[in-house]
Design a protein around this motif. Structure first.
Motif, PDB file in Angstrom:
ATOM      1  N   TYR A 117       0.854  -1.181   0.000  1.00 19.54           N
ATOM      2  CA  TYR A 117       0.000   0.000   0.000  1.00 19.54           C
ATOM      3  C   TYR A 117       0.893   1.235   0.000  1.00 19.54           C
ATOM      4  N   GLY A 118       0.324   2.361  -0.418  1.00 19.88           N
ATOM      5  CA  GLY A 118       1.091   3.603  -0.498  1.00 19.88           C
ATOM      6  C   GLY A 118       2.202   3.523  -1.525  1.00 19.88           C
ATOM      7  N   ASP A 119       3.356   4.074  -1.181  1.00 18.31           N
ATOM      8  CA  ASP A 119       4.499   4.083  -2.091  1.00 18.31           C
ATOM      9  C   ASP A 119       5.080   2.691  -2.294  1.00 18.31           C
ATOM     10  N   GLN A 120       4.735   1.759  -1.428  1.00 15.67           N
ATOM     11  CA  GLN A 120       5.278   0.407  -1.527  1.00 15.67           C
ATOM     12  C   GLN A 120       4.409  -0.534  -2.359  1.00 15.67           C
TER      13      GLN A 120
END
Length: 238
Positions: A117-120
């Motif tokens: 989730y997010g930048d990952q």
């Protein structure tokens, strides 16, 4: 016709026995891979590209896939109680779990196995994690089904305890990973849950192998074989 039936039961019994051997082999490989590492990692991270355990982990998962498929084939006659549990058989649940493990073995998580989730976020990590979670869920469902199955008193308690343990321990490990707290401890919890789940599949296969081979090995006079176990032996005596 009776001879053909005995032949089928014998084939199913040996299939379940071989499946158990393969599943136990996968458990040995997973433990060898985990003990070879000097840091705590989540189980899936052992298969990430670049990890020294990647190849061993892939082989272990494939052994689970083949072994689980054979054990499912050898236990096709097992039926559970209750409308919901009767929707599919434990064998189908194991086949579903094996299918998801197959996908997870080929689509591994990326190094570090970040929560997607997010930048990952990556589709690779998302696919692997979803398949791994669904595989464990299907295996737990199979355990629940067997715990309420007909003529499976020997496996009922084992399945109930194993199913609850895997569900609770794996969930706790997953939550710690999601919130990023005590991840080292969480990885150990996940490893314990994995060990219990794989061990249950192996035991389930051995019990069914013993049962099927016992049914196939009956003398012409109808004397039950020493291999006949549990509830089948009780019925034969009556």
């Amino acid at each position: 016709m009776k001879r053909e039936l005995m032949s089928v039961r014998s084939f199913e019994g040996w299939a379940a026995a071989l499946g158990s051997v393969l599943v136990l082999g996968s458990l040995v490989l997973i433990w060898m891979a985990r003990l070879s590492l000097t840091r705590d990692v989540y189980v899936s991270e052992m298969g990430a590209p670049g990890e020294p355990t990647a190849e061993m982990f892939e082989i272990a998962l494939l052994l689970v896939v083949v072994g689980g498929t054979l054990i499912a084939y050898g236990s096709r006659d097992i039926r559970s109680r209750g409308k919901i549990l009767l929707a599919i058989t434990p064998a189908v649940s194991l086949w579903i779990a094996s299918g998801f493990f197959l996908v997870a073995s080929q689509i591994t998580c990326t190094p570090g196995c970040p929560v997607p989730y997010g930048d990952q976020f990556t589709w690779q990590d998302l696919t692997h994690i979803v398949c791994a979670v669904l595989a464990f869920a299907a295996a737990c469902w199979a355990m629940l089904q067997v715990s309420f199955a007909h003529n499976q008193r020997r496996m009922a308690l084992i399945s109930r305890v194993a199913g609850i343990a895997v569900a609770l321990i794996a969930s706790a490990g997953g939550i710690l990973s999601l919130i990023g707290v005590a991840t080292n401890f969480g990885s150990r919890l996940e490893f314990v849950a994995t060990t219990v789940a794989i061990a249950w599949v192996a035991v389930y296969g051995l019990v069914n192998a013993n049962r099927k081979l016992g049914q196939a090995d009956v003398s012409p006079r109808g004397t039950p074989s020493p291999l006949l176990a549990g509830d089948d032996l009780e019925k034969a005596i009556r």
